[in-house]
Design a protein around this motif. Structure first.
Motif, PDB file in Angstrom:
ATOM      1  N   PRO A  18       0.827  -1.213   0.000  1.00 39.76           N
ATOM      2  CA  PRO A  18       0.000   0.000   0.000  1.00 39.76           C
ATOM      3  C   PRO A  18       0.855   1.255   0.000  1.00 39.76           C
ATOM      4  CG  PRO A  18       0.138  -0.878   2.207  1.00 39.76           C
ATOM      5  CD  PRO A  18       0.893  -1.844   1.330  1.00 39.76           C
ATOM      6  N   SER A  19       0.347   2.322  -0.605  1.00 35.95           N
ATOM      7  CA  SER A  19       1.037   3.612  -0.565  1.00 35.95           C
ATOM      8  C   SER A  19       0.010   4.733  -0.710  1.00 35.95           C
ATOM      9  CB  SER A  19       2.086   3.715  -1.683  1.00 35.95           C
ATOM     10  OG  SER A  19       1.477   3.671  -2.951  1.00 35.95           O
ATOM     11  N   LEU A  20       0.350   5.876  -0.157  1.00 35.59           N
ATOM     12  CA  LEU A  20      -0.530   7.042  -0.196  1.00 35.59           C
ATOM     13  C   LEU A  20       0.330   8.270  -0.439  1.00 35.59           C
ATOM     14  CD1 LEU A  20      -3.272   8.501   0.291  1.00 35.59           C
ATOM     15  CD2 LEU A  20      -2.648   8.581   2.727  1.00 35.59           C
ATOM     16  N   MET A  21       0.004   9.013  -1.496  1.00 36.61           N
ATOM     17  CA  MET A  21       0.728  10.246  -1.804  1.00 36.61           C
ATOM     18  C   MET A  21      -0.194  11.434  -1.580  1.00 36.61           C
ATOM     19  SD  MET A  21       2.564  11.598  -5.317  1.00 36.61           S
ATOM     20  CE  MET A  21       4.038  10.605  -5.137  1.00 36.61           C
ATOM     21  N   ILE A  22       0.309  12.414  -0.874  1.00 36.31           N
ATOM     22  CA  ILE A  22      -0.433  13.645  -0.607  1.00 36.31           C
ATOM     23  C   ILE A  22       0.400  14.803  -1.132  1.00 36.31           C
ATOM     24  CG2 ILE A  22      -1.486  15.102   1.161  1.00 36.31           C
ATOM     25  CD1 ILE A  22      -1.583  12.625   2.965  1.00 36.31           C
ATOM     26  N   THR A  23      -0.108  15.512  -2.116  1.00 37.13           N
ATOM     27  CA  THR A  23       0.626  16.638  -2.688  1.00 37.13           C
ATOM     28  C   THR A  23       0.276  17.928  -1.955  1.00 37.13           C
ATOM     29  OG1 THR A  23      -1.108  17.006  -4.343  1.00 37.13           O
ATOM     30  CG2 THR A  23       0.708  15.540  -4.954  1.00 37.13           C
ATOM     31  N   HIS A  24       1.233  18.833  -1.943  1.00 35.98           N
ATOM     32  CA  HIS A  24       1.014  20.158  -1.369  1.00 35.98           C
ATOM     33  C   HIS A  24       1.763  21.171  -2.225  1.00 35.98           C
ATOM     34  CE1 HIS A  24       5.055  19.851   0.435  1.00 35.98           C
ATOM     35  NE2 HIS A  24       4.715  18.611   0.805  1.00 35.98           N
ATOM     36  N   TYR A  28       5.391  16.971  -1.859  1.00 38.44           N
ATOM     37  CA  TYR A  28       4.453  15.907  -1.542  1.00 38.44           C
ATOM     38  C   TYR A  28       4.907  15.150  -0.296  1.00 38.44           C
ATOM     39  CZ  TYR A  28       7.911  12.810  -3.761  1.00 38.44           C
ATOM     40  OH  TYR A  28       9.062  12.133  -4.085  1.00 38.44           O
ATOM     41  N   HIS A  29       3.937  14.470   0.342  1.00 34.87           N
ATOM     42  CA  HIS A  29       4.207  13.480   1.381  1.00 34.87           C
ATOM     43  C   HIS A  29       3.935  12.119   0.767  1.00 34.87           C
ATOM     44  CE1 HIS A  29       3.686  16.972   3.972  1.00 34.87           C
ATOM     45  NE2 HIS A  29       2.393  17.038   3.658  1.00 34.87           N
ATOM     46  N   GLU A  78       9.325  12.580   2.246  1.00 37.27           N
ATOM     47  CA  GLU A  78       8.898  13.973   2.061  1.00 37.27           C
ATOM     48  C   GLU A  78       9.787  14.657   1.039  1.00 37.27           C
ATOM     49  OE1 GLU A  78       6.985  17.666   2.476  1.00 37.27           O
ATOM     50  OE2 GLU A  78       6.370  15.713   3.287  1.00 37.27           O
ATOM     51  N   GLN A  79       9.170  15.279   0.040  1.00 37.01           N
ATOM     52  CA  GLN A  79       9.908  16.136  -0.894  1.00 37.01           C
ATOM     53  C   GLN A  79       9.367  17.551  -0.720  1.00 37.01           C
ATOM     54  OE1 GLN A  79      11.210  14.871  -4.833  1.00 37.01           O
ATOM     55  NE2 GLN A  79      10.175  16.651  -5.695  1.00 37.01           N
ATOM     56  N   TYR A  80      10.277  18.465  -0.436  1.00 38.14           N
ATOM     57  CA  TYR A  80       9.867  19.823  -0.092  1.00 38.14           C
ATOM     58  C   TYR A  80      10.725  20.825  -0.847  1.00 38.14           C
ATOM     59  CZ  TYR A  80       8.018  23.545   2.872  1.00 38.14           C
ATOM     60  OH  TYR A  80       7.374  24.662   3.335  1.00 38.14           O
ATOM     61  N   ARG A  81      10.061  21.750  -1.534  1.00 44.98           N
ATOM     62  CA  ARG A  81      10.769  22.801  -2.269  1.00 44.98           C
ATOM     63  C   ARG A  81      10.968  23.996  -1.338  1.00 44.98           C
ATOM     64  NH1 ARG A  81      11.915  24.048  -7.501  1.00 44.98           N
ATOM     65  NH2 ARG A  81      10.818  22.171  -8.237  1.00 44.98           N
ATOM     66  N   LEU A  82      12.230  24.166  -0.891  1.00 47.58           N
ATOM     67  CA  LEU A  82      12.526  25.266   0.011  1.00 47.58           C
ATOM     68  C   LEU A  82      12.446  26.611  -0.684  1.00 47.58           C
ATOM     69  CD1 LEU A  82      15.591  23.716   1.876  1.00 47.58           C
ATOM     70  CD2 LEU A  82      13.240  23.874   2.710  1.00 47.58           C
ATOM     71  N   SER A  83      12.829  26.627  -1.965  1.00 45.42           N
ATOM     72  CA  SER A  83      12.797  27.852  -2.763  1.00 45.42           C
ATOM     73  C   SER A  83      12.755  27.449  -4.225  1.00 45.42           C
ATOM     74  CB  SER A  83      14.035  28.718  -2.466  1.00 45.42           C
ATOM     75  OG  SER A  83      15.210  28.061  -2.924  1.00 45.42           O
ATOM     76  N   ASP A  84      12.853  28.426  -5.085  1.00 40.82           N
ATOM     77  CA  ASP A  84      12.872  28.122  -6.519  1.00 40.82           C
ATOM     78  C   ASP A  84      14.122  27.348  -6.921  1.00 40.82           C
ATOM     79  OD1 ASP A  84      10.473  29.399  -6.828  1.00 40.82           O
ATOM     80  OD2 ASP A  84      11.360  31.314  -7.460  1.00 40.82           O
ATOM     81  N   ARG A  85      15.141  27.379  -6.075  1.00 43.89           N
ATOM     82  CA  ARG A  85      16.401  26.733  -6.414  1.00 43.89           C
ATOM     83  C   ARG A  85      16.704  25.481  -5.589  1.00 43.89           C
ATOM     84  NH1 ARG A  85      20.144  29.831  -9.349  1.00 43.89           N
ATOM     85  NH2 ARG A  85      19.436  31.945  -9.841  1.00 43.89           N
ATOM     86  N   ALA A  86      16.141  25.368  -4.410  1.00 43.93           N
ATOM     87  CA  ALA A  86      16.515  24.283  -3.494  1.00 43.93           C
ATOM     88  C   ALA A  86      15.348  23.332  -3.253  1.00 43.93           C
ATOM     89  CB  ALA A  86      17.009  24.859  -2.173  1.00 43.93           C
ATOM     90  N   ILE A  87      15.630  22.032  -3.379  1.00 45.88           N
ATOM     91  CA  ILE A  87      14.644  20.980  -3.113  1.00 45.88           C
ATOM     92  C   ILE A  87      15.279  19.988  -2.147  1.00 45.88           C
ATOM     93  CG2 ILE A  87      13.244  19.128  -4.102  1.00 45.88           C
ATOM     94  CD1 ILE A  87      13.414  20.619  -6.788  1.00 45.88           C
ATOM     95  N   ILE A  88      14.560  19.662  -1.093  1.00 48.44           N
ATOM     96  CA  ILE A  88      15.066  18.717  -0.112  1.00 48.44           C
ATOM     97  C   ILE A  88      14.186  17.475  -0.115  1.00 48.44           C
ATOM     98  CG2 ILE A  88      13.713  19.649   1.812  1.00 48.44           C
ATOM     99  CD1 ILE A  88      16.179  19.125   3.591  1.00 48.44           C
ATOM    100  N   GLN A  89      14.809  16.320   0.065  1.00 47.87           N
ATOM    101  CA  GLN A  89      14.067  15.061   0.119  1.00 47.87           C
ATOM    102  C   GLN A  89      14.564  14.256   1.308  1.00 47.87           C
ATOM    103  OE1 GLN A  89      14.567  11.575  -2.685  1.00 47.87           O
ATOM    104  NE2 GLN A  89      12.569  12.297  -3.401  1.00 47.87           N
ATOM    105  N   ALA A  90      13.632  13.813   2.127  1.00 46.52           N
ATOM    106  CA  ALA A  90      13.967  13.020   3.301  1.00 46.52           C
ATOM    107  C   ALA A  90      13.067  11.801   3.349  1.00 46.52           C
ATOM    108  CB  ALA A  90      13.803  13.853   4.570  1.00 46.52           C
ATOM    109  N   SER A  91      13.614  10.684   3.797  1.00 50.88           N
ATOM    110  CA  SER A  91      12.819   9.465   3.918  1.00 50.88           C
ATOM    111  C   SER A  91      13.357   8.626   5.067  1.00 50.88           C
ATOM    112  CB  SER A  91      12.837   8.658   2.614  1.00 50.88           C
ATOM    113  OG  SER A  91      14.145   8.193   2.333  1.00 50.88           O
ATOM    114  N   ALA A  92      12.503   7.751   5.545  1.00 47.03           N
ATOM    115  CA  ALA A  92      12.893   6.825   6.605  1.00 47.03           C
ATOM    116  C   ALA A  92      12.078   5.552   6.449  1.00 47.03           C
ATOM    117  CB  ALA A  92      12.668   7.438   7.978  1.00 47.03           C
ATOM    118  N   GLN A  93      12.737   4.422   6.624  1.00 50.37           N
ATOM    119  CA  GLN A  93      12.062   3.129   6.502  1.00 50.37           C
ATOM    120  C   GLN A  93      12.403   2.264   7.710  1.00 50.37           C
ATOM    121  OE1 GLN A  93      13.638  -0.077   4.041  1.00 50.37           O
ATOM    122  NE2 GLN A  93      11.657  -0.260   3.002  1.00 50.37           N
ATOM    123  N   LEU A  94      11.401   1.585   8.217  1.00 50.12           N
ATOM    124  CA  LEU A  94      11.572   0.592   9.272  1.00 50.12           C
ATOM    125  C   LEU A  94      11.210  -0.762   8.676  1.00 50.12           C
ATOM    126  CD1 LEU A  94      12.293   0.462  12.321  1.00 50.12           C
ATOM    127  CD2 LEU A  94       9.825   0.380  12.771  1.00 50.12           C
TER     128      LEU A  94
END
Length: 413
Positions: A18-24, A28-29, A78-94
């Motif tokens: 299963p997976s769930l994507m939530i855009t903002h 997205y989450h 989580e993928q998050y656009r900090l600005s027009d130039r910077a994009i950060i991506q973080a993830s964690a798996q158990l």
């Protein structure tokens, strides 16, 4: 006498992902997970034996064991656009893995059973920064793990083998039968810290990329001097600490006459850092030796031309030196090799009103290069007047000589 036997396995697998994507507005989450259930039945049969007195069932079973695995995981990204130039991506798996083994007591096989559990946490953090419309840089850090192989815990096809597990308790029945209560595997799970830094640049019809990586391994699972005679599987061992590092370069360009040029290369540093092995009663350190089986460099050059309905492709592969034993014996190493291949294809649109038909052919090892593609080796030690001498041996897999492959495909409308 001669003996003919067969190894059999029947496996089943069930899974759910299963997976769930939530855009903002800033990205997205992503939430998800997986659940897999595996069960397997392994058995061996003697189908013929020489000099056997009496009758033998043509499907006589001489061993049988059952293996069940459960693999469950949950992750968040989580993928998050900090600005027009910077994009950060973080993830964690158990991730949780459980392996249950149950061997039938049969003939010379003792009938061991045990359960092994692992729990892994794997985080990752990455960032991409766009310097200009044509240039971007990225960096990432990640941690990952993997379990030892089943055979590293117990070679269930060998009646003389004993499980590589901690022994928590031993009980002996009045009949003389011994029962073991096992603990954790003595073969350790592999863990790695991966650090990467790279960049990509575009210039008109050209794209260039570079990536630096440093991978710190703890308990890396490495080959251990050969393959199992019964199954052909590689034996393995843990190295306390090792490093895989290097640089990867890529480039591609479009030139006139529908020609695409591309190339990639990797220069690798693969070193043992903390690795002591007992060889024939002698403790030998292989610190700062190159890890066997990894080429010093790899490179590919591809020329791809597509005039009309034709396509022609030339590939050149270059492979660096590979050591096959931990002592890095030069006389046993696989020397660098360079091999070419060429392919061609022709597509006929709407062939006979049925669809698109493509005829293709490929010649590999175009210039009949004779070389070893891979191999495996091992080491031994002996005393020579008070000093320990380490020797080595190796076996090789020769690469295929010149060969060709043809294919006809029809894609219906």
């Amino acid at each position: 006498g001669d003996l003919v036997r067969q190894h059999w396995v029947a496996k089943s697998q069930w899974g759910w992902n299963p997976s769930l994507m939530i855009t903002h507005l800033q990205g997205y989450h992503l939430l998800g997970g997986s659940l897999y259930l595996f069960d397997s039945d392994h058995w061996g049969e003697v189908v013929w034996a020489q000099h056997l007195s009496g009758n033998l069932d043509p499907r006589h079973r001489y061993y049988q064991y059952f293996g069940d695995k459960t693999v469950a995981s949950a992750y968040i990204q989580e993928q998050y656009r900090l600005s027009d130039r910077a994009i950060i991506q973080a993830s964690a798996q158990l991730r949780y893995q459980r392996y249950s083994f149950d061997q039938a007591r049969m003939g010379a096989f003792k009938g061991y059973d045990y359960t092994a559990d692992w729990l892994f946490f794997s985080p990752r953090l990455g960032m991409t920064y766009i310097l200009s419309p044509d240039v971007s840089v990225f960096a990432s850090a990640a941690v990952s793990s993997r379990t030892p192989t089943d055979a590293a815990i117990y070679d269930a096809n060998d009646p003389s083998a004993f499980p590589s597990l901690e022994i928590r308790d031993i009980s002996v029945a009045s009949s003389g039968d011994t029962t073991y209560t096992f603990g954790d595997p003595t073969a350790h799970a592999e863990k790695v810290l991966d650090l990467e830094l790279g960049a990509q640049m575009k210039r008109r019809n050209c794209v260039f990329g570079a990536n630096l990586f440093w991978m710190e391994f703890y308990d890396e699972i490495l080959p251990d001097g050969g393959v199992d005679a019964n199954t052909g599987l590689r034996k393995s061992i843990n190295a306390d600490r090792s490093v895989h590092a290097g640089i990867e370069l890529t480039a591609s360009a479009k030139v006139p006459r529908s020609i695409q040029l591309s190339a990639n290369t990797a220069f690798n540093y693969n070193r043992l850092k903390d690795f002591i092995v007992n060889l024939d009663g002698y403790d030998v350190s292989f610190a700062d030796k190159t890890i066997p089986g990894f080429a010093h460099y790899l490179a590919n050059i591809v020329v791809d031309a597509t005039p009309g309905q034709w396509r022609f492709t030339y590939r050149l592969k270059m492979i660096g030196k590979q050591y096959l034993d931990y002592a890095n014996t030069e006389s046993l190493a696989i020397e660098p090799a360079m091999v070419s291949s060429i392919s061609a294809s022709r597509t006929f649109r709407n062939f006979a009103g049925a669809g698109d038909m493509t005829f293709s052919g490929r010649f590999d090892n175009l210039f009949q290069k004779l070389f070893e593609s891979s191999g495996y080796g091992g080491n031994y030690a002996y005393d020579d007047g008070g000093s320990t001498i380490v020797g080595g041996w190796a076996e090789y897999y020769p690469a295929a000589e010149r060969s060709f492959f043809t294919q006809v495909t029809l894609e219906f409308f």
